[in-house]
Scaffold this motif. Structure first.
Motif, mmCIF file in Angstrom:
data_model
loop_
_atom_site.group_PDB
_atom_site.id
_atom_site.type_symbol
_atom_site.label_atom_id
_atom_site.label_comp_id
_atom_site.label_asym_id
_atom_site.label_seq_id
_atom_site.Cartn_x
_atom_site.Cartn_y
_atom_site.Cartn_z
ATOM 1 N N PRO A 167 1.215 -0.882 -10.931
ATOM 2 C CA PRO A 167 2.600 -1.369 -10.919
ATOM 3 C C PRO A 167 3.483 -0.590 -9.959
ATOM 4 O O PRO A 167 3.281 0.610 -9.738
ATOM 5 N N ASN A 168 4.455 -1.282 -9.402
ATOM 6 C CA ASN A 168 5.564 -0.609 -8.751
ATOM 7 C C ASN A 168 6.544 -0.251 -9.863
ATOM 8 O O ASN A 168 7.077 -1.149 -10.520
ATOM 9 N N GLY A 171 9.721 -2.160 -10.184
ATOM 10 C CA GLY A 171 9.602 -3.606 -10.218
ATOM 11 C C GLY A 171 9.255 -4.151 -8.847
ATOM 12 O O GLY A 171 9.030 -3.407 -7.891
ATOM 13 N N GLY A 172 9.243 -5.476 -8.738
ATOM 14 C CA GLY A 172 8.828 -6.088 -7.485
ATOM 15 C C GLY A 172 9.906 -6.860 -6.769
ATOM 16 O O GLY A 172 9.596 -7.676 -5.891
ATOM 17 N N ASN A 173 11.155 -6.589 -7.096
ATOM 18 C CA ASN A 173 12.252 -7.338 -6.472
ATOM 19 C C ASN A 173 13.276 -6.466 -5.761
ATOM 20 O O ASN A 173 14.124 -6.988 -5.032
ATOM 21 N N THR A 200 3.821 -4.149 -4.825
ATOM 22 C CA THR A 200 2.775 -3.240 -5.297
ATOM 23 C C THR A 200 1.989 -2.757 -4.087
ATOM 24 O O THR A 200 2.110 -3.315 -2.987
ATOM 25 N N TRP A 230 1.254 -8.061 -15.283
ATOM 26 C CA TRP A 230 2.390 -7.350 -14.693
ATOM 27 C C TRP A 230 3.443 -8.362 -14.280
ATOM 28 O O TRP A 230 3.153 -9.374 -13.641
ATOM 29 N N ARG A 232 6.884 -8.738 -12.166
ATOM 30 C CA ARG A 232 7.641 -8.011 -11.150
ATOM 31 C C ARG A 232 9.126 -7.885 -11.493
ATOM 32 O O ARG A 232 9.855 -7.103 -10.851
ATOM 33 N N HIS A 416 3.213 -12.001 -2.436
ATOM 34 C CA HIS A 416 3.324 -11.748 -3.875
ATOM 35 C C HIS A 416 2.066 -12.225 -4.597
ATOM 36 O O HIS A 416 1.632 -13.368 -4.433
ATOM 37 N N TYR A 418 1.995 -11.634 -8.009
ATOM 38 C CA TYR A 418 2.452 -11.710 -9.400
ATOM 39 C C TYR A 418 3.818 -12.395 -9.457
ATOM 40 O O TYR A 418 4.605 -12.270 -8.551
#
Length: 418
Positions: A167-168, A171-173, A200, A230, A232, A416, A418
């Protein structure tokens, strides 16, 4: 390194705004390493494997290198370590020598020192090069640079490169900060991406190849072992995961949350708080008026954060900081207090804090406030410190990257997973 359970998880989640609070417990997250194990290492059958890894690459309480070394389904022949080493016990910036990993007896090659890319000699007999390291999200955190060097080495030597995704924590945004300009390439800015990239490591690897961010990767056999469950849109504490500090000065999630902004203090005469047990949460300078700076920042009502005045004395802390700025001096400054983790925009906050210190610095200090070379490497441009010196506000600096961030944000969505 002993895992540290993130004690503040409940407090941070409780601090989320009503609009972002989670009401359902997410399904258990599985990292790429866990998925690989569940698949009985099928993609590695009959292959000789090298692993770029460090202490964060755990499954439960065991290191992925130990698990793979003990398995009769995998033939691990060498380990490669980034900054802080394979087992994570070297201070920031310390060069690490090659040696033998005590736990497995395998050759342990350093990728943080005179050599930062696996050489053909190191890779002799290897078919697959695996990357499994927990990143924390900003461009200048050097683990992703190590990944890029590994991808280059794999391409040059005809190896498969496999990323075990993790995971980041941010988050992923979250996407902020100027995209690194040409001419500012360094190990803290290896790719032309923003300060917080919103991906990620697996997604980032795909983008590096897909957008030709490094030369010679066109024919690289790149594979990503994806995570399961996961989301994001969620930050690290939502998953109730133990926090295994990815480096000695990122001891908890709260520090990681503000690090993309406070790391800019590494390029200032003021200190980022190394030499204390709260680096990157508290920043300061011997000449600063912490009360005045905290009041100025709090008057801005920046989302997700408040500031309190602090005084601290940087000291030598083994395995954390051996050469802190302002060693032994009384330093006055501010500490970041998270009030809503989902509202925090760390790079924007960082620009406000840098501006507040610069604006409040005595005239005699302003001439040396910016270490222009170091600050430029972290920012990926000279534009930010030049704007501040010309009298720009933090808001004007933040607005300067909005157009390119919009383009990047659209582009990255192609990768992306996820």
């Amino acid at each position: 390194m002993k895992k540290i359970l993130f004690i503040g998880v409940a407090l941070l989640i409780a601090a989320c705004s009503p609009q972002t609070e989670t009401t359902e417990t997410p399904a258990a997250l599985k990292t790429g390493a866990e998925v690989l194990i569940e698949q009985d290492f099928a993609i590695l059958a009959g292959k000789n494997v090298g692993i770029i890894t460090n202490h964060t690459a755990t499954v439960g309480d065991r290191h992925i290198a130990d698990i793979m070394h003990e398995s009769d389904k995998v033939n691990v022949v060498a380990l490669f370590g980034p900054e802080h080493g394979i087992r994570g016990d070297a201070p920031a910036g310390d060069k690490i020598e090659d040696g033998t990993d005590a736990a497995t007896g395998l050759p342990a090659y350093s990728l943080y020192g005179q050599i930062n890319k696996p050489t053909p000699e190191m890779l002799e007999g290897i078919d697959v090069l695996i990357f499994d390291i927990q990143d924390i999200g900003p461009r200048f955190y050097t683990y992703i640079s190590t990944m890029g060097k590994g991808m280059e080495a794999a391409a040059e030597n005809g190896l498969t490169f496999v990323v075990l995704d993790r995971p980041n924590p941010l988050g992923g945004n979250l996407v902020e900060g100027q995209i690194r300009e040409e001419g500012f390439e360094s190990f803290v800015g290896y790719f032309p991406i923003p300060v917080t990239h919103g991906l990620t490591v697996g997604e980032l690897a795909m983008m590096i190849k897909g957008e030709a961010m490094l030369p010679g990767l066109e024919n690289l056999d790149l594979q990503v072992v994806e995570m399961e469950n996961w989301d994001r849109s969620k930050l690290w504490p939502e998953y109730n995961l133990a926090w295994n500090p990815p480096s000695p000065n990122i001891p908890d999630f709260e520090t990681a949350l503000f690090y993309p902004g406070t790391c800019f203090f590494e390029g200032l005469s003021a200190t980022e708080g190394r030499g204390t047990y709260e680096p990157f949460l508290q920043v300061g300078a011997p000449w600063a008026d912490g009360e005045a700076i905290a009041a100025e920042l709090n008057a801005k009502n920046l989302p997700g954060v408040t500031f309190e005045a602090v005084t601290f004395v940087p000291e030598i802390i083994p395995s954390m900081s051996t050469r802190p700025k302002h060693l032994g001096a009384e330093v006055k400054g501010v500490k970041h207090i998270v009030t809503d983790m989902y509202a925090v925009r760390p790079v924007e906050i960082g620009m406000h804090v840098v501006h507040a210190f610069y604006h409040n610095a005595p005239e005699a200090e302003k001439a040396t406030f910016f270490n222009e070379a170091r600050f430029g490497r972290l920012a990926g441009t000279n534009e930010i410190h030049e704007m501040f010196k010309a009298g720009a506000t933090a808001e004007e600096v933040i607005a300067s990257w909005s157009d390119e961030i919009s383009v990047y944000d659209t582009m990255k969505k192609k990768y992306h997973l996820y």
